[in-house]
Design a protein around this motif. Sequence first.
Motif, PDB file in Angstrom:
ATOM      1  N   LEU A 252     105.041  56.999  67.574  1.00 13.22           N
ATOM      2  CA  LEU A 252     105.073  57.889  68.737  1.00 13.22           C
ATOM      3  C   LEU A 252     103.702  58.505  68.994  1.00 13.22           C
ATOM      4  O   LEU A 252     103.203  58.499  70.119  1.00 13.22           O
ATOM      5  CB  LEU A 252     106.107  59.000  68.525  1.00 13.22           C
ATOM      6  N   LEU A 253     103.087  59.042  67.943  1.00 14.44           N
ATOM      7  CA  LEU A 253     101.783  59.687  68.110  1.00 14.44           C
ATOM      8  C   LEU A 253     100.712  58.673  68.491  1.00 14.44           C
ATOM      9  O   LEU A 253      99.812  58.972  69.283  1.00 14.44           O
ATOM     10  CB  LEU A 253     101.390  60.424  66.824  1.00 14.44           C
ATOM     11  N   SER A 254     100.800  57.476  67.951  1.00 15.63           N
ATOM     12  CA  SER A 254      99.825  56.432  68.276  1.00 15.63           C
ATOM     13  C   SER A 254      99.870  56.047  69.744  1.00 15.63           C
ATOM     14  O   SER A 254      98.882  55.589  70.307  1.00 15.63           O
ATOM     15  CB  SER A 254     100.072  55.179  67.428  1.00 15.63           C
ATOM     16  N   ASN A 255     101.026  56.250  70.350  1.00 15.95           N
ATOM     17  CA  ASN A 255     101.187  55.885  71.755  1.00 15.95           C
ATOM     18  C   ASN A 255     101.160  57.094  72.687  1.00 15.95           C
ATOM     19  O   ASN A 255     101.646  57.023  73.816  1.00 15.95           O
ATOM     20  CB  ASN A 255     102.481  55.090  71.945  1.00 15.95           C
ATOM     21  N   GLY A 256     100.583  58.193  72.173  1.00 16.02           N
ATOM     22  CA  GLY A 256     100.307  59.330  73.046  1.00 16.02           C
ATOM     23  C   GLY A 256     101.346  60.421  73.088  1.00 16.02           C
ATOM     24  O   GLY A 256     101.253  61.324  73.927  1.00 16.02           O
ATOM     25  N   ALA A 257     102.349  60.400  72.214  1.00 14.99           N
ATOM     26  CA  ALA A 257     103.367  61.455  72.228  1.00 14.99           C
ATOM     27  C   ALA A 257     102.753  62.790  71.835  1.00 14.99           C
ATOM     28  O   ALA A 257     101.807  62.859  71.048  1.00 14.99           O
ATOM     29  CB  ALA A 257     104.514  61.098  71.277  1.00 14.99           C
ATOM     30  N   ASP A 258     103.319  63.866  72.362  1.00 15.33           N
ATOM     31  CA  ASP A 258     102.865  65.217  72.062  1.00 15.33           C
ATOM     32  C   ASP A 258     103.297  65.611  70.651  1.00 15.33           C
ATOM     33  O   ASP A 258     104.439  65.371  70.251  1.00 15.33           O
ATOM     34  CB  ASP A 258     103.452  66.186  73.082  1.00 15.33           C
ATOM     35  N   LEU A 259     102.374  66.231  69.906  1.00 13.40           N
ATOM     36  CA  LEU A 259     102.662  66.593  68.517  1.00 13.40           C
ATOM     37  C   LEU A 259     103.862  67.529  68.421  1.00 13.40           C
ATOM     38  O   LEU A 259     104.710  67.372  67.530  1.00 13.40           O
ATOM     39  CB  LEU A 259     101.430  67.247  67.883  1.00 13.40           C
ATOM     40  N   ARG A 260     103.952  68.489  69.318  1.00 11.10           N
ATOM     41  CA  ARG A 260     105.068  69.440  69.276  1.00 11.10           C
ATOM     42  C   ARG A 260     106.398  68.746  69.558  1.00 11.10           C
ATOM     43  O   ARG A 260     107.424  69.111  68.979  1.00 11.10           O
ATOM     44  CB  ARG A 260     104.838  70.561  70.288  1.00 11.10           C
ATOM     45  N   ALA A 261     106.373  67.766  70.444  1.00 14.42           N
ATOM     46  CA  ALA A 261     107.598  67.024  70.744  1.00 14.42           C
ATOM     47  C   ALA A 261     108.055  66.234  69.518  1.00 14.42           C
ATOM     48  O   ALA A 261     109.250  66.198  69.197  1.00 14.42           O
ATOM     49  CB  ALA A 261     107.382  66.097  71.935  1.00 14.42           C
ATOM     50  N   VAL A 262     107.093  65.610  68.828  1.00 15.41           N
ATOM     51  CA  VAL A 262     107.430  64.863  67.615  1.00 15.41           C
ATOM     52  C   VAL A 262     107.952  65.816  66.539  1.00 15.41           C
ATOM     53  O   VAL A 262     108.912  65.501  65.823  1.00 15.41           O
ATOM     54  CB  VAL A 262     106.208  64.068  67.108  1.00 15.41           C
ATOM     55  N   GLN A 263     107.334  66.983  66.420  1.00 17.38           N
ATOM     56  CA  GLN A 263     107.812  67.992  65.478  1.00 17.38           C
ATOM     57  C   GLN A 263     109.274  68.335  65.737  1.00 17.38           C
ATOM     58  O   GLN A 263     110.090  68.396  64.808  1.00 17.38           O
ATOM     59  CB  GLN A 263     106.971  69.265  65.592  1.00 17.38           C
ATOM     60  N   GLU A 264     109.616  68.533  67.008  1.00 13.60           N
ATOM     61  CA  GLU A 264     110.989  68.900  67.358  1.00 13.60           C
ATOM     62  C   GLU A 264     111.949  67.757  67.053  1.00 13.60           C
ATOM     63  O   GLU A 264     113.057  67.976  66.534  1.00 13.60           O
ATOM     64  CB  GLU A 264     111.053  69.263  68.841  1.00 13.60           C
ATOM     65  N   MET A 265     111.539  66.529  67.351  1.00 12.46           N
ATOM     66  CA  MET A 265     112.421  65.392  67.086  1.00 12.46           C
ATOM     67  C   MET A 265     112.642  65.167  65.598  1.00 12.46           C
ATOM     68  O   MET A 265     113.726  64.762  65.168  1.00 12.46           O
ATOM     69  CB  MET A 265     111.861  64.127  67.746  1.00 12.46           C
ATOM     70  N   LEU A 266     111.612  65.440  64.784  1.00 18.09           N
ATOM     71  CA  LEU A 266     111.745  65.281  63.336  1.00 18.09           C
ATOM     72  C   LEU A 266     112.505  66.439  62.698  1.00 18.09           C
ATOM     73  O   LEU A 266     112.983  66.325  61.563  1.00 18.09           O
ATOM     74  CB  LEU A 266     110.362  65.178  62.688  1.00 18.09           C
ATOM     75  N   GLY A 267     112.576  67.562  63.388  1.00 15.20           N
ATOM     76  CA  GLY A 267     113.241  68.731  62.818  1.00 15.20           C
ATOM     77  C   GLY A 267     112.384  69.477  61.827  1.00 15.20           C
ATOM     78  O   GLY A 267     112.895  70.151  60.932  1.00 15.20           O
ATOM     79  N   HIS A 268     111.044  69.381  61.975  1.00 19.42           N
ATOM     80  CA  HIS A 268     110.133  70.118  61.098  1.00 19.42           C
ATOM     81  C   HIS A 268     110.067  71.569  61.537  1.00 19.42           C
ATOM     82  O   HIS A 268     109.854  71.863  62.717  1.00 19.42           O
ATOM     83  CB  HIS A 268     108.722  69.522  61.150  1.00 19.42           C
ATOM     84  N   ALA A 269     110.211  72.481  60.595  1.00 16.58           N
ATOM     85  CA  ALA A 269     110.118  73.902  60.922  1.00 16.58           C
ATOM     86  C   ALA A 269     108.689  74.300  61.260  1.00 16.58           C
ATOM     87  O   ALA A 269     108.455  75.198  62.071  1.00 16.58           O
ATOM     88  CB  ALA A 269     110.647  74.740  59.758  1.00 16.58           C
ATOM     89  N   ASP A 270     107.712  73.648  60.644  1.00 16.58           N
ATOM     90  CA  ASP A 270     106.304  74.001  60.815  1.00 16.58           C
ATOM     91  C   ASP A 270     105.545  72.780  61.313  1.00 16.58           C
ATOM     92  O   ASP A 270     105.680  71.683  60.771  1.00 16.58           O
ATOM     93  CB  ASP A 270     105.730  74.462  59.470  1.00 16.58           C
ATOM     94  N   VAL A 271     104.722  72.973  62.333  1.00 14.54           N
ATOM     95  CA  VAL A 271     103.973  71.844  62.898  1.00 14.54           C
ATOM     96  C   VAL A 271     102.984  71.261  61.901  1.00 14.54           C
ATOM     97  O   VAL A 271     102.605  70.096  62.000  1.00 14.54           O
ATOM     98  CB  VAL A 271     103.249  72.259  64.199  1.00 14.54           C
ATOM     99  N   SER A 272     102.578  72.050  60.905  1.00 17.66           N
ATOM    100  CA  SER A 272     101.631  71.536  59.910  1.00 17.66           C
ATOM    101  C   SER A 272     102.238  70.377  59.128  1.00 17.66           C
ATOM    102  O   SER A 272     101.520  69.489  58.654  1.00 17.66           O
ATOM    103  CB  SER A 272     101.203  72.648  58.949  1.00 17.66           C
ATOM    104  N   THR A 273     103.546  70.360  58.980  1.00 25.36           N
ATOM    105  CA  THR A 273     104.214  69.245  58.311  1.00 25.36           C
ATOM    106  C   THR A 273     104.084  67.969  59.140  1.00 25.36           C
ATOM    107  O   THR A 273     103.901  66.879  58.605  1.00 25.36           O
ATOM    108  CB  THR A 273     105.701  69.562  58.085  1.00 25.36           C
ATOM    109  N   THR A 274     104.150  68.124  60.453  1.00 25.89           N
ATOM    110  CA  THR A 274     104.044  66.973  61.350  1.00 25.89           C
ATOM    111  C   THR A 274     102.613  66.479  61.461  1.00 25.89           C
ATOM    112  O   THR A 274     102.369  65.292  61.701  1.00 25.89           O
ATOM    113  CB  THR A 274     104.566  67.356  62.750  1.00 25.89           C
ATOM    114  N   GLN A 275     101.650  67.379  61.277  1.00 22.58           N
ATOM    115  CA  GLN A 275     100.245  67.029  61.483  1.00 22.58           C
ATOM    116  C   GLN A 275      99.745  65.954  60.528  1.00 22.58           C
ATOM    117  O   GLN A 275      98.729  65.320  60.797  1.00 22.58           O
ATOM    118  CB  GLN A 275      99.364  68.278  61.371  1.00 22.58           C
ATOM    119  N   ILE A 276     100.452  65.742  59.428  1.00 22.52           N
ATOM    120  CA  ILE A 276     100.023  64.696  58.495  1.00 22.52           C
ATOM    121  C   ILE A 276      99.970  63.342  59.195  1.00 22.52           C
ATOM    122  O   ILE A 276      99.136  62.494  58.880  1.00 22.52           O
ATOM    123  CB  ILE A 276     100.952  64.636  57.263  1.00 22.52           C
TER     124      ILE A 276
END
Length: 306
Positions: A252-276
């Motif tokens: 998703l991120l490789s194809n331009g998805a928004d980091l916050r949107a991916v965070q929400e879809m993954l169910g991460h409480a903190d965006v720093s977890t998604t930033q990896i």
Amino acid sequence: MSAMRHGEAFLAHLAVERGLSENTIQAYRRDLADLAVFLTDRGIGDPGDVNRSDLQDYLYQTHRRGLSAATRARRLAAIKGYFGFLLDEGIRRDDPTELIDGPRLQRPLPDVLNVEEVTALLQAPPRTIIGLRDRAMLETMYACGLRVSELIALTVDQVRLDLGLVRVIGKGLKERIVPLGGLAAAAIEEYLARTRGTLTGHGAEKHLFLNQRGKPLTRQGFWKILKAYAAEGGITKEVTPHTLRHSFATHLLSNGADLRAVQEMLGHADVSTTQIYTHLTTGHLREVYDRSHPRARLTIKAKRGG
């Protein structure tokens, strides 16, 4: 009573859902046993009685004993995972490790499959009664980035094929809505039409994905299914249930998805977890830059003195 009750259940969870190696599981077992000795010496016999101060004292003791930063970081990871597991399972109502920081180490990047490998995996199940179920499960996990516990807990009414949405109950019983791709929706629809009734005998079982006895699949059962199809698809990488989740986020991120949107879809409480996952996509960003920026192809030639 042991201060580390439920430890074996936690380790089994790590082996099946997270796909940790046997060496790592054994290391975590030793870490928890060491903590249990410390707590027992303090007269603490139940994990529900452990507080943050107890754990901070234990970690300070490991520092004084001369354990390396890497060992202390792993020990804290085991402890955090253990108490997070107790919280998720409703055994504790709080997490005493929440505000405890360990030695700063570079976080390892998760393994991911490329698009071709994902395609090979998703196409591996045969068009049989069980194969249709397996294809629907794999498509759903990759389409939605689900944890294996979330996948096997899905009920029929949590999936809205007409809307292309899945209502997921994640960690801490937190609910989120995740889009369901067209291919995954089609695979589920075919599974419901041709397979599920055969497995249930048209009984009242509410779970979506069932084993051959008409009961909900277990984490271990899904793990075996995934490993078999990874081998069938010719994938040489180590594939775990979390690998598909990592691949979902990375693609998703490789194809331009928004980091916050991916965070929400993954169910991460903190965006720093998604930033990896942003670290996994830098090669793609370089390609986009080189292809798109008008001056990206210019080279710098160093001046030489005459």
